[in-house]
Enzyme design. Structure first.
Site, PDB file in Angstrom:
ATOM      1  N   GLU A 255      -2.698  13.526   8.521  1.00 52.13           N
ATOM      2  CA  GLU A 255      -3.879  12.757   8.936  1.00 52.13           C
ATOM      3  C   GLU A 255      -4.439  13.248  10.279  1.00 52.13           C
ATOM      4  OE1 GLU A 255      -3.803   8.494   6.695  1.00 52.13           O
ATOM      5  OE2 GLU A 255      -2.587   8.592   8.497  1.00 52.13           O
TER       6      GLU A 255
ATOM      7  N   ASP B  26      -7.135   7.462  -3.105  1.00 49.81           N
ATOM      8  CA  ASP B  26      -6.815   6.880  -4.412  1.00 49.81           C
ATOM      9  C   ASP B  26      -7.647   5.616  -4.581  1.00 49.81           C
ATOM     10  OD1 ASP B  26      -4.943   4.381  -3.643  1.00 49.81           O
ATOM     11  OD2 ASP B  26      -4.549   6.026  -2.262  1.00 49.81           O
TER      12      ASP B  26
HETATM   13  N1  ADE Z   1      -3.260   4.407   1.934  1.00 53.78           N
HETATM   14  C1  ADE Z   1      -3.724   5.241   0.987  1.00 53.78           C
HETATM   15  N2  ADE Z   1      -3.779   4.640  -0.203  1.00 53.78           N
HETATM   16  C2  ADE Z   1      -3.324   3.388  -0.032  1.00 53.78           C
HETATM   17  C3  ADE Z   1      -3.129   2.297  -0.895  1.00 53.78           C
HETATM   18  N3  ADE Z   1      -3.403   2.383  -2.181  1.00 53.78           N
HETATM   19  N4  ADE Z   1      -2.639   1.148  -0.365  1.00 53.78           N
HETATM   20  C4  ADE Z   1      -2.346   1.059   0.960  1.00 53.78           C
HETATM   21  N5  ADE Z   1      -2.502   2.067   1.803  1.00 53.78           N
HETATM   22  C5  ADE Z   1      -2.999   3.222   1.332  1.00 53.78           C
END
Ligand code: ADE
Length: 281
Positions: free
Chosen positions: A46, A249
């Site tokens: 990151e 995601d």
């Molecule tokens: N960071 C990246 N994807 C995530 C998710 N689905 N839930 C919590 N933190 C995240």
């Protein structure tokens, strides 16, 4: 001669006063020449792209935590890894505020999508952040509340607002920046950048029902695990703060696979927006 001297003296006093007012105004809106900005991320990817752009990088340790200092476009930069989760994020935010004279903190990282219009790679600039797991659990769900600062006794808001000067700058940058296209489930997509609500909690969300709840109850656009904790520390210590997240995601049952596929490009895109903000301070 005496008359002219008096007029000149009066105008220069007025001019000096005007200059002081202007400098004070500029100082509150990132109009000065040089700033010290901390950029934080939860894990090394990151921060890896922005780290490659820092000039004169130097490694430093504060209470055993590794930090990188350097410059970007004449601004002093502190890069700090927090680790995952709200407690880790709060620890490092506090250390940085205590150790450096910081003008602002920007968190750069990835998140799960909650807004159904967003795809992996899209970016959410946090106009507000909220701890979605902080409140009173009732049979019908959670009633969110803000906790009090033990120092002032003042209750924190449920939604932490982003610093308005940093947010305005982010909006400007969002209109200028060109981001790499990403191959997603709907084909090759150019990442969109929106300004919205980021929800933070100590859980990685891989559940369509939970995602629906976060959308329904707090109109969240993205979910992650550090942002609102950083925002709370900044709020209590009166430090300007902005959270920027690119989606890795969609927080659904495929989230773990999508995360593996997209986190690297998403993290880089979030870094690119942050770097552009710092260049334009
Ligand atoms: N960071 C990246 N994807 C995530 C998710 N689905 N839930 C919590 N933190 C995240």
């Amino acid at each position: 001669m005496n008359f002219i001297y008096k007029i000149t003296k009066r105008s220069s006093t007025l001019l000096a006063l005007l200059l002081i007012v202007l400098l004070t105004l500029c100082g509150s809106t990132y109009g000065q020449d040089n700033h010290t900005i901390a950029v934080m991320g939860a894990f090394s990817e990151e921060l890896s792209w922005i780290k490659s752009q820092v000039e004169q990088p130097e490694e430093q340790q504060v209470m055993g935590y590794n930090l990188t200092t350097g410059t970007v476009a004449n601004n002093d930069i502190v890069l700090a890894l927090t680790g995952v989760g709200k407690v880790n994020a709060a620890i490092v935010t506090t250390l940085i505020i205590e150790h450096f004279q910081i003008d602002g903190i920007i968190f750069s990282g990835v998140a799960g999508g909650i807004n159904p219009d967003l795809l992996p790679g899209d970016i959410v600039i946090g106009k507000t952040t909220i701890q979605h797991d902080l409140g009173k659990i009732t049979p019908s769900g959670i009633d969110h509340f803000g906790v009090r600062s033990p120092f002032t006794g003042v209750r924190n808001p449920v939604f932490f607002p982003a610093d308005s000067a940093l947010l305005n700058l982010a909006r400007v940058v969002a209109n200028q920046i060109g981001l790499e296209k990403i191959q997603t489930s709907v084909g090759l997509s150019t990442p969109r950048i929106i300004v919205g609500t980021i929800a933070t909690g100590d859980a990685f969300i891989t559940s369509t029902p939970k995602k629906g709840e976060l959308r329904e109850s707090i109109k969240a656009d993205a979910v992650e695990m550090e942002g609102a904790a950083v925002a709370q520390v900044c709020y209590q210590f009166d430090v300007p703060c902005l959270i920027i997240r690119a989606l890795s995601d969609k927080s659904d049952e495929n989230a773990m696979d999508d995360f593996e596929r997209f986190y690297s490009i998403a993290a880089k895109n979030a870094n690119r927006v942050v770097l552009e903000i710092i260049r334009n301070l």
